[in-house]
Write an enzyme that holds these catalytic residues in place. Structure first.
Site, PDB file in Angstrom:
ATOM      1  N   TYR A  89      65.815 -37.203  64.069  1.00  0.00           N
ATOM      2  CA  TYR A  89      64.820 -36.912  65.109  1.00  0.00           C
ATOM      3  C   TYR A  89      63.961 -38.158  65.385  1.00  0.00           C
ATOM      4  O   TYR A  89      63.854 -38.602  66.529  1.00  0.00           O
ATOM      5  CB  TYR A  89      63.951 -35.755  64.625  1.00  0.00           C
ATOM      6  CG  TYR A  89      62.920 -35.259  65.625  1.00  0.00           C
ATOM      7  CD1 TYR A  89      63.288 -34.509  66.729  1.00  0.00           C
ATOM      8  CD2 TYR A  89      61.561 -35.526  65.433  1.00  0.00           C
ATOM      9  CE1 TYR A  89      62.338 -34.032  67.620  1.00  0.00           C
ATOM     10  CE2 TYR A  89      60.608 -35.054  66.321  1.00  0.00           C
ATOM     11  CZ  TYR A  89      61.002 -34.303  67.415  1.00  0.00           C
ATOM     12  OH  TYR A  89      60.056 -33.834  68.299  1.00  0.00           O
TER      13      TYR A  89
ATOM     14  N   GLU B  54      64.314 -41.414  64.609  1.00  0.00           N
ATOM     15  CA  GLU B  54      64.998 -42.598  65.149  1.00  0.00           C
ATOM     16  C   GLU B  54      65.625 -42.294  66.502  1.00  0.00           C
ATOM     17  O   GLU B  54      65.713 -43.155  67.369  1.00  0.00           O
ATOM     18  CB  GLU B  54      66.058 -43.110  64.163  1.00  0.00           C
ATOM     19  CG  GLU B  54      65.484 -43.625  62.847  1.00  0.00           C
ATOM     20  CD  GLU B  54      64.713 -44.943  62.950  1.00  0.00           C
ATOM     21  OE1 GLU B  54      64.308 -45.346  64.061  1.00  0.00           O
ATOM     22  OE2 GLU B  54      64.494 -45.562  61.891  1.00  0.00           O
TER      23      GLU B  54
ATOM     24  N   ARG C 227      58.035 -23.934  62.102  1.00  0.00           N
ATOM     25  CA  ARG C 227      56.879 -24.824  62.221  1.00  0.00           C
ATOM     26  C   ARG C 227      55.671 -24.174  61.568  1.00  0.00           C
ATOM     27  O   ARG C 227      55.579 -22.950  61.467  1.00  0.00           O
ATOM     28  CB  ARG C 227      56.613 -25.156  63.689  1.00  0.00           C
ATOM     29  CG  ARG C 227      57.545 -26.270  64.143  1.00  0.00           C
ATOM     30  CD  ARG C 227      57.227 -26.760  65.511  1.00  0.00           C
ATOM     31  NE  ARG C 227      58.010 -26.087  66.525  1.00  0.00           N
ATOM     32  CZ  ARG C 227      58.111 -26.504  67.777  1.00  0.00           C
ATOM     33  NH1 ARG C 227      57.482 -27.582  68.158  1.00  0.00           N
ATOM     34  NH2 ARG C 227      58.844 -25.835  68.651  1.00  0.00           N
TER      35      ARG C 227
ATOM     36  N   THR D 189      47.742 -33.747  56.317  1.00  0.00           N
ATOM     37  CA  THR D 189      46.991 -33.306  57.514  1.00  0.00           C
ATOM     38  C   THR D 189      47.871 -33.332  58.759  1.00  0.00           C
ATOM     39  O   THR D 189      48.844 -34.067  58.834  1.00  0.00           O
ATOM     40  CB  THR D 189      45.768 -34.218  57.783  1.00  0.00           C
ATOM     41  OG1 THR D 189      46.237 -35.518  58.165  1.00  0.00           O
ATOM     42  CG2 THR D 189      44.865 -34.304  56.570  1.00  0.00           C
TER      43      THR D 189
ATOM     44  N   ASP E 199      57.901 -36.177  54.375  1.00  0.00           N
ATOM     45  CA  ASP E 199      56.897 -35.404  55.115  1.00  0.00           C
ATOM     46  C   ASP E 199      55.637 -36.275  55.267  1.00  0.00           C
ATOM     47  O   ASP E 199      55.045 -36.671  54.271  1.00  0.00           O
ATOM     48  CB  ASP E 199      56.565 -34.145  54.293  1.00  0.00           C
ATOM     49  CG  ASP E 199      55.937 -33.053  55.130  1.00  0.00           C
ATOM     50  OD1 ASP E 199      56.626 -32.078  55.428  1.00  0.00           O
ATOM     51  OD2 ASP E 199      54.747 -33.184  55.462  1.00  0.00           O
TER      52      ASP E 199
ATOM     53  N   ARG F 196      48.231 -37.250  60.051  1.00  0.00           N
ATOM     54  CA  ARG F 196      48.552 -37.473  61.461  1.00  0.00           C
ATOM     55  C   ARG F 196      47.374 -37.074  62.331  1.00  0.00           C
ATOM     56  O   ARG F 196      46.898 -35.950  62.260  1.00  0.00           O
ATOM     57  CB  ARG F 196      49.782 -36.681  61.838  1.00  0.00           C
ATOM     58  CG  ARG F 196      50.627 -37.436  62.814  1.00  0.00           C
ATOM     59  CD  ARG F 196      51.756 -36.644  63.287  1.00  0.00           C
ATOM     60  NE  ARG F 196      52.966 -36.810  62.532  1.00  0.00           N
ATOM     61  CZ  ARG F 196      53.808 -35.806  62.316  1.00  0.00           C
ATOM     62  NH1 ARG F 196      53.527 -34.609  62.722  1.00  0.00           N
ATOM     63  NH2 ARG F 196      54.928 -36.023  61.679  1.00  0.00           N
TER      64      ARG F 196
HETATM   65  P1  NAD Z   1      61.760 -26.249  71.778  1.00  0.00           P
HETATM   66  O1  NAD Z   1      62.777 -26.336  70.685  1.00  0.00           O
HETATM   67  O2  NAD Z   1      61.121 -24.940  72.047  1.00  0.00           O
HETATM   68  O3  NAD Z   1      62.366 -26.787  73.152  1.00  0.00           O
HETATM   69  C1  NAD Z   1      63.418 -27.697  73.247  1.00  0.00           C
HETATM   70  C2  NAD Z   1      64.394 -27.184  74.305  1.00  0.00           C
HETATM   71  O4  NAD Z   1      65.462 -28.132  74.452  1.00  0.00           O
HETATM   72  C3  NAD Z   1      65.038 -25.849  73.917  1.00  0.00           C
HETATM   73  O5  NAD Z   1      64.962 -24.958  75.008  1.00  0.00           O
HETATM   74  C4  NAD Z   1      66.487 -26.228  73.605  1.00  0.00           C
HETATM   75  O6  NAD Z   1      67.383 -25.169  73.812  1.00  0.00           O
HETATM   76  C5  NAD Z   1      66.689 -27.405  74.530  1.00  0.00           C
HETATM   77  N1  NAD Z   1      67.774 -28.309  74.113  1.00  0.00           N
HETATM   78  C6  NAD Z   1      68.004 -28.806  72.862  1.00  0.00           C
HETATM   79  N2  NAD Z   1      69.082 -29.607  72.885  1.00  0.00           N
HETATM   80  C7  NAD Z   1      69.537 -29.630  74.173  1.00  0.00           C
HETATM   81  C8  NAD Z   1      70.633 -30.259  74.821  1.00  0.00           C
HETATM   82  N3  NAD Z   1      71.478 -31.062  74.160  1.00  0.00           N
HETATM   83  N4  NAD Z   1      70.790 -30.050  76.151  1.00  0.00           N
HETATM   84  C9  NAD Z   1      69.957 -29.225  76.841  1.00  0.00           C
HETATM   85  N5  NAD Z   1      68.905 -28.599  76.275  1.00  0.00           N
HETATM   86  C10 NAD Z   1      68.707 -28.803  74.955  1.00  0.00           C
HETATM   87  O7  NAD Z   1      60.664 -27.345  71.432  1.00  0.00           O
HETATM   88  P2  NAD Z   1      59.290 -27.715  72.177  1.00  0.00           P
HETATM   89  O8  NAD Z   1      58.233 -27.625  71.173  1.00  0.00           O
HETATM   90  O9  NAD Z   1      59.165 -27.023  73.468  1.00  0.00           O
HETATM   91  O10 NAD Z   1      59.543 -29.271  72.449  1.00  0.00           O
HETATM   92  C11 NAD Z   1      59.863 -29.794  73.729  1.00  0.00           C
HETATM   93  C12 NAD Z   1      59.917 -31.317  73.641  1.00  0.00           C
HETATM   94  O11 NAD Z   1      58.659 -31.828  73.205  1.00  0.00           O
HETATM   95  C13 NAD Z   1      60.971 -31.832  72.662  1.00  0.00           C
HETATM   96  O12 NAD Z   1      61.605 -32.963  73.204  1.00  0.00           O
HETATM   97  C14 NAD Z   1      60.164 -32.220  71.454  1.00  0.00           C
HETATM   98  O13 NAD Z   1      60.776 -33.250  70.726  1.00  0.00           O
HETATM   99  C15 NAD Z   1      58.852 -32.665  72.087  1.00  0.00           C
HETATM  100  N6  NAD Z   1      57.736 -32.534  71.140  1.00  0.00           N
HETATM  101  C16 NAD Z   1      57.228 -31.318  70.814  1.00  0.00           C
HETATM  102  C17 NAD Z   1      56.195 -31.238  69.880  1.00  0.00           C
HETATM  103  C18 NAD Z   1      55.571 -29.917  69.477  1.00  0.00           C
HETATM  104  O14 NAD Z   1      54.719 -29.904  68.587  1.00  0.00           O
HETATM  105  N7  NAD Z   1      55.886 -28.805  70.096  1.00  0.00           N
HETATM  106  C19 NAD Z   1      55.700 -32.399  69.277  1.00  0.00           C
HETATM  107  C20 NAD Z   1      56.271 -33.620  69.619  1.00  0.00           C
HETATM  108  C21 NAD Z   1      57.279 -33.686  70.566  1.00  0.00           C
HETATM  109  N1  UDP Z   2      54.498 -26.821  56.287  1.00  0.00           N
HETATM  110  C1  UDP Z   2      54.091 -25.976  55.259  1.00  0.00           C
HETATM  111  N2  UDP Z   2      54.595 -24.706  55.221  1.00  0.00           N
HETATM  112  C2  UDP Z   2      55.467 -24.229  56.143  1.00  0.00           C
HETATM  113  C3  UDP Z   2      55.884 -25.087  57.197  1.00  0.00           C
HETATM  114  C4  UDP Z   2      55.380 -26.380  57.232  1.00  0.00           C
HETATM  115  O1  UDP Z   2      53.283 -26.353  54.403  1.00  0.00           O
HETATM  116  O2  UDP Z   2      55.866 -23.064  56.024  1.00  0.00           O
HETATM  117  C5  UDP Z   2      53.943 -28.194  56.343  1.00  0.00           C
HETATM  118  C6  UDP Z   2      54.988 -29.296  56.475  1.00  0.00           C
HETATM  119  O3  UDP Z   2      55.419 -29.712  55.187  1.00  0.00           O
HETATM  120  C7  UDP Z   2      54.198 -30.376  57.191  1.00  0.00           C
HETATM  121  C8  UDP Z   2      53.231 -29.599  58.078  1.00  0.00           C
HETATM  122  O4  UDP Z   2      53.160 -28.287  57.520  1.00  0.00           O
HETATM  123  O5  UDP Z   2      53.452 -31.139  56.283  1.00  0.00           O
HETATM  124  C9  UDP Z   2      53.653 -29.510  59.541  1.00  0.00           C
HETATM  125  O6  UDP Z   2      54.977 -29.038  59.574  1.00  0.00           O
HETATM  126  P1  UDP Z   2      55.769 -28.752  60.929  1.00  0.00           P
HETATM  127  O7  UDP Z   2      57.174 -28.471  60.532  1.00  0.00           O
HETATM  128  O8  UDP Z   2      55.037 -27.751  61.723  1.00  0.00           O
HETATM  129  O9  UDP Z   2      55.671 -30.110  61.760  1.00  0.00           O
HETATM  130  P2  UDP Z   2      55.858 -31.669  61.403  1.00  0.00           P
HETATM  131  O10 UDP Z   2      56.120 -31.851  59.946  1.00  0.00           O
HETATM  132  O11 UDP Z   2      56.994 -32.095  62.225  1.00  0.00           O
HETATM  133  O12 UDP Z   2      54.561 -32.263  61.783  1.00  0.00           O
END
Ligand code: NAD
Ligand code: UDP
Ligand code: UDP
Length: 317
Positions: free
Chosen positions: A145, A147, A186, A210, A273, A277
């Site tokens: 993810y 990279e 998440r 955090t 992990d 952040r």
């Molecule tokens: P999500 O998993 O709900 O949405 C991602 C969508 O992309 C899904 O509908 C999935 O079916 C679709 N998808 C995955 N692979 C695909 C492919 N090869 N072709 C077509 N569709 C595909 O996640 P989200 O939280 O809505 O995230 C949306 C975007 O925002 C992502 O690119 C994610 O990396 C980025 N993002 C989200 C967060 C967050 O906290 N929610 C944080 C950082 C970045």
């Molecule tokens: N986490 C946790 N318990 C859970 C799910 C996640 O303690 O059931 C922690 C995880 O280890 C990370 C933080 O919560 O430190 C955020 O995790 P998430 O998967 O939501 O996002 P990301 O790690 O990508 O920020």
């Protein structure tokens, strides 16, 4: 004038909200999704909208359509989903970016990339500023993810320099809210569901790491403002809520708000992990006139309400 807008990953958590906002302001939206983590249900209520079209398609394959703008969100975002098929995750980020950039180049569309705070890895600079190059393990379980998204940023900037594409890159920090996938693992959705079901709250490590949590409406507003900036503004730009909390404090707040009897249960910390952040959002404030408006407590109340209703309608197995 109304724009023709392609949203990849539009059936996901953030994409479906973004689409609602774009339709509300009169634009035409083509939603492309392979339904890997997104669902038809997220956009079901839009199916009769005259300006909305849904297409099942994997962005790893070429796509020939005519649009004015592209929001490239396609990619699984939660660790359990992006680690389920890591090769596909990198392909989605990299081949997906190449195809969407190729499309943008052919039709001269403006294109926005949903990048991530994960490009900073386990950051040595706190809070994270856009000029920080990050601390990412290239061979770990999160690398597909991290990279993949870093390479996508590289592609965006090379298409910008080489082909004069109009690009926008936003680095999204942890975002939560209604319509998160109930089983995507998440932290916010996990803790709320565990609290509502009276199960143990699974804290990974000691819970001293955090995160800074942004409510989805704030995030979507920031993303749209970025797309609408003048051509000279490319980003990358951080979008997130600078309110920083330990995972333990998040758990305690969710227990309090749900009135749950759940206990904290400590589990091993997954490798790589990040310990901390928090976005520095001074660029977003200056360039977009944007900052988040929904405090964590208020956003959690709305999200808890959503999951409470969802669990009543469809109990999880
Ligand atoms: P999500 O998993 O709900 O949405 C991602 C969508 O992309 C899904 O509908 C999935 O079916 C679709 N998808 C995955 N692979 C695909 C492919 N090869 N072709 C077509 N569709 C595909 O996640 P989200 O939280 O809505 O995230 C949306 C975007 O925002 C992502 O690119 C994610 O990396 C980025 N993002 C989200 C967060 C967050 O906290 N929610 C944080 C950082 C970045
Ligand atoms: N986490 C946790 N318990 C859970 C799910 C996640 O303690 O059931 C922690 C995880 O280890 C990370 C933080 O919560 O430190 C955020 O995790 P998430 O998967 O939501 O996002 P990301 O790690 O990508 O920020
Ligand atoms: N592409 C696409 N839709 C288009 C134009 C291109 O999906 O409307 C894809 C096509 O698969 C191509 C990729 O985008 O391989 C990159 O396009 P570009 O024009 O940059 O490179 P080239 O075609 O020279 O490989």
């Amino acid at each position: 004038m109304a724009q023709q807008i392609l949203v990849t990953g539009g059936a996901g958590f953030l994409g479906s909200h973004l689409i609602e906002r774009l339709l509300d302001r009169g634009d035409y939206v083509l939603c492309v999704d392979n339904f890997f983590t997104g669902t038809r249900r997220n956009v079901e209520h839009l199916m009769d909208h005259r300006h909305f079209e849904l297409m099942r398609h994997d962005v790893c394959f070429p796509l020939y359509v005519e649009v004015d703008q592209i929001y490239n969100l396609a990619c699984p975002a939660s660790p359990i989903h992006y680690q389920h098929d890591p090769v596909q995750t990198t392909k989605t980020s990299v081949h997906g970016a190449i195809n969407m950039l190729g499309l943008a180049k052919r039709v001269r569309a403006k294109i926005l990339q949903a990048s991530t705070s994960e490009v900073y890895g386990d950051p040595a600079i706190h809070p994270q500023v856009e000029s920080y190059w990050g601390n990412v393990n290239p061979i770990g379980i999160r690398s597909c993810y991290d990279e993949g998204k870093r390479c996508a940023e590289t592609l965006f900037f090379d298409y910008h320099r080489q082909h004069k594409l109009n690009i926008k890159v936003v680095r999204i920090f942890n975002t939560y809210g209604p319509r998160m996938h109930p089983q995507d693992g998440r932290v916010v959705s996990n803790f709320i569901i565990q609290a509502l079901q009276g199960q143990d709250i699974t804290i990974f490590g000691e819970g001293l790491q955090t995160r800074s949590f942004c409510y989805r409406d704030d995030l979507v507003e920031g993303m749209i403002r970025m797309m609408d900036t003048p051509d000279a503004i490319t980003g990358p730009i951080n979008i997130g809520n600078p309110g920083e909390f330990t995972i333990r404090a998040l758990a305690e707040q969710i227990i309090e708000l749900t009135g749950s009897k759940s206990k904290l249960a400590f589990r091993p910390l997954p490798s790589d992990d990040p310990m901390q952040r928090q976005p520095d959002i001074s660029q977003a404030e200056a360039l977009l006139g944007w900052k988040p408006t929904v405090p964590l407590r208020e956003g959690l109340v709305k999200t808890i309400d959503y999951f409470e209703k969802l669990l009543k309608e469809e109990p999880l197995h």
